[in-house]
Design a protein around this motif. Sequence first.
Motif, short mmCIF file in Angstrom:
data_model
loop_
_atom_site.label_atom_id
_atom_site.label_comp_id
_atom_site.label_asym_id
_atom_site.label_seq_id
_atom_site.Cartn_x
_atom_site.Cartn_y
_atom_site.Cartn_z
N SER A 1 -11.36 -6.44 -19.93
CA SER A 1 -12.74 -6.66 -20.36
C SER A 1 -13.20 -5.45 -21.15
CB SER A 1 -13.66 -6.87 -19.15
OG SER A 1 -13.73 -5.69 -18.37
N SER B 1 -11.54 -8.99 -25.72
CA SER B 1 -12.18 -9.50 -24.51
C SER B 1 -13.66 -9.14 -24.48
CB SER B 1 -11.48 -8.95 -23.26
OG SER B 1 -11.47 -7.53 -23.28
N SER C 1 -12.80 -16.70 -18.77
CA SER C 1 -12.14 -15.71 -17.92
C SER C 1 -11.30 -16.36 -16.83
CB SER C 1 -13.18 -14.78 -17.29
OG SER C 1 -14.13 -15.53 -16.54
#
Length: 641
Positions: free
Chosen positions: A374, A436, A456
């Motif tokens: 992330s 991401s 996700s």
Amino acid sequence: MGGAHSREDLDISDSDAEDEEQEGEEEEEDYQDSKDDTPDRSSGRRAKTPSSLDEVEAKLKALKLKYPSSQNPSVKNAVRLYLHVGANTPKSKWITSEKFASYSFVKTSKLDGQEEEDEDEDDEDAGEGESWWVLKVGSKIRVKVSEETYLKTFPEQRRVDFVAQGVWAMKFFSDEDYKGFVTKYNDCLFENVYGFESNEVNKVKVYGKDFIGWANPEIADDSMWEDADDSLLKSPEASTPVRASQDLRQEFEEAANDGIQSLALGALDNSFLVGNSGIQVVKNFSHGIHGKGVYVNFDTESYRSGSSLVHSTPKKALLMRAETNMLLMSPMDVKKPHSTGLHQLDIETGKIVTEWRFEKDGVDITMRDIANDSKGAQLDPSGSTFLGLDDNRLCRWDMRDRKGMVQNLATADTPVLNWAQGHQFSRGTNFQCFASTGDGSIVVGSLDGKIRLYSSNSMRQAKTAFPGLGSPITHVDVTFDGKWILGTTDTYLILICTLFTDKDGKMKTGFNGRMGNRIAAPRLLKLSPLDSQLAGVNNKFRSAQFSWVTENGKQERHLVATVGKFSVIWNFQQVKNGSHECYRNQEGLKSCYCYKIVLKDDSIVDSRFMHDKFAVTDSPDAPLVIATPLKVSSFSMSSRR
């Protein structure tokens, strides 16, 4: 060198005025060419016979006749052609190349510079084999209709600028002529890109019925762009400064220890310059990165003996575990970005602690790119997983041992990463790049120009797949909140809004729901024809990305990309603003040309904004770091005079 905003386009109407003055001076020469014509043919009465032709010539000269230059009925598709000379110098200007030139679109299989066969205008029968639409203007210009021409339109001036071994401009003599050219050019561009004639049926075939707004932006739902505006950015100070006194201010510049290959910016104390033979550690400050710190060499002692991994210069560096570790991935060879594994560097000790192999089901595989789980994952001290991408693979790798035991690296073979999650796609996805969001959703760019969004929770099926515009996506970035995607192609950037309203009236992104047909048209970010020429004929856009935030509720403020020796910066709010002056009277997808340029002495390796925690009170924007092979510079986005 310091920053500079993009050069404003010169007003060609000034040149028109100069040409009118020149026409008066050139009348004598023009008349000499036609003096054998019968002088009184237009008169209904018999004129007095002059004593000589010299007397007729003298009388006509005394009249100083001027004929309107905007009318030339004998020339089909008539335009006035201009050439830009002087490049980026004080003497740069537009000059008249041809007062009356004729343009045509022809279909041919001949490349630029080759001998061409006789062709009729709009001749669609170019023989067998591949052929393209080509724009011809007079005897000087013959160029394939493509994005490489960087065509820019000026509806108010009935003018288009473009690149064809130089920067040219055409002015049309009527609104009808101008609109007819733009329509035909766009039709030829569509056919050259997709191989289909430009019509509604084929546009649906290319884009899909849900994305028909990409082909016809006037019917697209543009409200999402306005709904997504951040009130924090609506103050005038947030706009990209256009006055020289408000340009970027260079804070630091210093030579690097080695040829820089990539940047790894940290959000904590340090950032890292990855070079040919090692990594230079530099300190993070509120005005940029500076100061020579520790230097980690890629010497033979840093690698375990008997390694099967390539030890060439790493092209990818990924920070992990609260920025105490770095993953280094080297390509198999110069022409291919793929790698069979990577090295794990312990930054605190300066040593390679592990070499990892990419393997699935007992078979060695390759990866072309890696990324953090992330946007903020590099700050997680316990992070042990990261994302991997190959041409037809999307996966998550886990550096923890399957059995929960630490491997004995002294006796074990090169450790194998654990394939924790992912999917092997059928041939043809041609993934090129990925990124991401803050919650771990993934955006993937492909060779065919498609951009896919994965939630996700699943890497098997994309929630949304945006169609391509004909150019491969070479780099992709996404905002922390997942609302905006920035794709890089060789000749333009594409900015996509992922927001939509579901059937229950809830606002969602394309990462967590199917967008249906209420999809906003993208916006393009382009260089002007002049700037594209100054950037270098063979230079391409690379690595466009947003400024860096890792906190919900904060909005990215700028976009930056590199092309040759240019670092090009757009203000995010300006690009989103539908009433921005760049978009007035534009046809088709809205294109923004309002940017700032930083010019360096050498080709730029990378341009990145530091984490927004390094923004200071007099400038709400974090510093911009620009690296060339031998230097690294930091710029403050200050608006102070």
